[in-house]
Design a protein around this motif. Structure first.
Motif, PDB file in Angstrom:
ATOM      1  N   PHE A 118       0.795  -1.224   0.000  1.00 29.16           N
ATOM      2  CA  PHE A 118       0.000   0.000   0.000  1.00 29.16           C
ATOM      3  C   PHE A 118       0.833   1.283   0.000  1.00 29.16           C
ATOM      4  O   PHE A 118       0.348   2.325  -0.407  1.00 29.16           O
ATOM      5  CB  PHE A 118      -0.989   0.010   1.161  1.00 29.16           C
ATOM      6  CG  PHE A 118      -2.161  -0.889   0.943  1.00 29.16           C
ATOM      7  CD1 PHE A 118      -2.912  -0.814  -0.215  1.00 29.16           C
ATOM      8  CD2 PHE A 118      -2.517  -1.835   1.889  1.00 29.16           C
ATOM      9  CE1 PHE A 118      -3.996  -1.649  -0.437  1.00 29.16           C
ATOM     10  CE2 PHE A 118      -3.591  -2.678   1.680  1.00 29.16           C
ATOM     11  CZ  PHE A 118      -4.333  -2.585   0.517  1.00 29.16           C
TER      12      PHE A 118
ATOM     13  N   ILE B 177      -0.166   4.889  -1.677  1.00 34.08           N
ATOM     14  CA  ILE B 177      -0.322   6.104  -0.872  1.00 34.08           C
ATOM     15  C   ILE B 177       0.597   7.208  -1.397  1.00 34.08           C
ATOM     16  O   ILE B 177       0.188   8.355  -1.540  1.00 34.08           O
ATOM     17  CB  ILE B 177      -0.036   5.804   0.619  1.00 34.08           C
ATOM     18  CG1 ILE B 177      -1.129   4.900   1.193  1.00 34.08           C
ATOM     19  CG2 ILE B 177       0.087   7.082   1.434  1.00 34.08           C
ATOM     20  CD1 ILE B 177      -0.818   4.337   2.560  1.00 34.08           C
TER      21      ILE B 177
ATOM     22  N   ASP C  45      -0.590   9.215  -4.554  1.00 33.61           N
ATOM     23  CA  ASP C  45      -1.827  10.005  -4.489  1.00 33.61           C
ATOM     24  C   ASP C  45      -1.697  11.015  -3.348  1.00 33.61           C
ATOM     25  O   ASP C  45      -1.617  10.643  -2.179  1.00 33.61           O
ATOM     26  CB  ASP C  45      -3.002   9.062  -4.247  1.00 33.61           C
ATOM     27  CG  ASP C  45      -4.344   9.771  -4.257  1.00 33.61           C
ATOM     28  OD1 ASP C  45      -4.469  10.852  -3.651  1.00 33.61           O
ATOM     29  OD2 ASP C  45      -5.279   9.223  -4.862  1.00 33.61           O
TER      30      ASP C  45
ATOM     31  N   LEU D 184      -4.249  10.700  -0.511  1.00 34.03           N
ATOM     32  CA  LEU D 184      -3.953   9.574   0.372  1.00 34.03           C
ATOM     33  C   LEU D 184      -2.728   9.863   1.231  1.00 34.03           C
ATOM     34  O   LEU D 184      -2.690   9.496   2.410  1.00 34.03           O
ATOM     35  CB  LEU D 184      -3.725   8.291  -0.445  1.00 34.03           C
ATOM     36  CG  LEU D 184      -4.955   7.646  -1.062  1.00 34.03           C
ATOM     37  CD1 LEU D 184      -4.553   6.448  -1.929  1.00 34.03           C
ATOM     38  CD2 LEU D 184      -5.941   7.202  -0.002  1.00 34.03           C
ATOM     39  N   THR D 185      -1.729  10.519   0.646  1.00 35.33           N
ATOM     40  CA  THR D 185      -0.523  10.857   1.402  1.00 35.33           C
ATOM     41  C   THR D 185      -0.875  11.785   2.561  1.00 35.33           C
ATOM     42  O   THR D 185      -0.437  11.568   3.696  1.00 35.33           O
ATOM     43  CB  THR D 185       0.524  11.520   0.489  1.00 35.33           C
ATOM     44  OG1 THR D 185       0.823  10.630  -0.574  1.00 35.33           O
ATOM     45  CG2 THR D 185       1.785  11.846   1.236  1.00 35.33           C
TER      46      THR D 185
ATOM     47  N   SER E 134      -3.813  12.158   4.001  1.00 33.87           N
ATOM     48  CA  SER E 134      -4.627  11.403   4.969  1.00 33.87           C
ATOM     49  C   SER E 134      -3.761  10.482   5.801  1.00 33.87           C
ATOM     50  O   SER E 134      -3.950  10.357   7.014  1.00 33.87           O
ATOM     51  CB  SER E 134      -5.691  10.572   4.234  1.00 33.87           C
ATOM     52  OG  SER E 134      -6.575  11.406   3.555  1.00 33.87           O
ATOM     53  N   PHE E 135      -2.798   9.824   5.139  1.00 32.72           N
ATOM     54  CA  PHE E 135      -1.898   8.910   5.854  1.00 32.72           C
ATOM     55  C   PHE E 135      -1.078   9.684   6.889  1.00 32.72           C
ATOM     56  O   PHE E 135      -0.948   9.257   8.035  1.00 32.72           O
ATOM     57  CB  PHE E 135      -0.986   8.177   4.873  1.00 32.72           C
ATOM     58  CG  PHE E 135      -0.008   7.259   5.534  1.00 32.72           C
ATOM     59  CD1 PHE E 135      -0.421   6.040   6.052  1.00 32.72           C
ATOM     60  CD2 PHE E 135       1.328   7.609   5.658  1.00 32.72           C
ATOM     61  CE1 PHE E 135       0.481   5.187   6.664  1.00 32.72           C
ATOM     62  CE2 PHE E 135       2.239   6.771   6.272  1.00 32.72           C
ATOM     63  CZ  PHE E 135       1.808   5.549   6.774  1.00 32.72           C
TER      64      PHE E 135
END
Length: 148
Positions: free
Chosen positions: A106, A110, A113, A116-117, A119-120
């Protein structure tokens, strides 16, 4: 001699009869499963019978296409159902090797994007121990780079 011929003919006829019955039974099952109500009855039996369900799952796990279908459906369902997603997450965290494998796969997704980065990173920062551990690891690597 006549007795031997009669016995041989009888055995040959019995074999042909049993063979024909087996083929008829096989096609009867296929014909039966063409009926949607019969399909539902078979599926319900497989779901409710623990041993039969386990055999079916084992057979699916031995087939790459079937296993891919199961994983796809599981992931799609987990994306829509928080209870299932939590159960899936619990299973992944219960098996450390699976957790590492999942993380490994994953991370590139991550990283590719920005949403996503972000959010991570936000999620990671919510866990103080994890954020500290990551910070310490980065600082340690920087100190190694300065020494070389």
């Amino acid at each position: 001699m006549k007795t031997k011929i009669k016995k041989t003919v009888g055995i040959v006829l019995a074999v042909f009869t049993l063979s024909a019955c087996a083929q008829k039974q096989e096609s009867a099952v296929k014909d039966m499963l063409k009926d949607p109500s019969q399909q539902e009855e078979v599926l319900t039996l497989m779901v409710e019978d623990h041993d039969l369900g386990k055999k079916y799952i084992a057979n699916m796990m031995d087939n790459d296409h079937a296993m891919g279908m199961m994983v796809d459906e599981l992931v799609k369902a987990a994306a829509k159902d928080t209870i299932l997603a939590n159960k899936l997450s619990d299973m992944i965290t219960r098996y450390p090797d699976l957790m590492l494998l999942t993380t490994h796969h994953f991370m590139p997704v991550i990283a590719s994007d920005s949403l996503l980065t972000d959010s991570f990173c936000d999620h990671t920062l919510e866990h103080e121990d994890l954020a500290k551990a990551m910070h310490n690891k980065m600082e340690y690597k920087k100190s190694l780079e300065r020494n070389h």
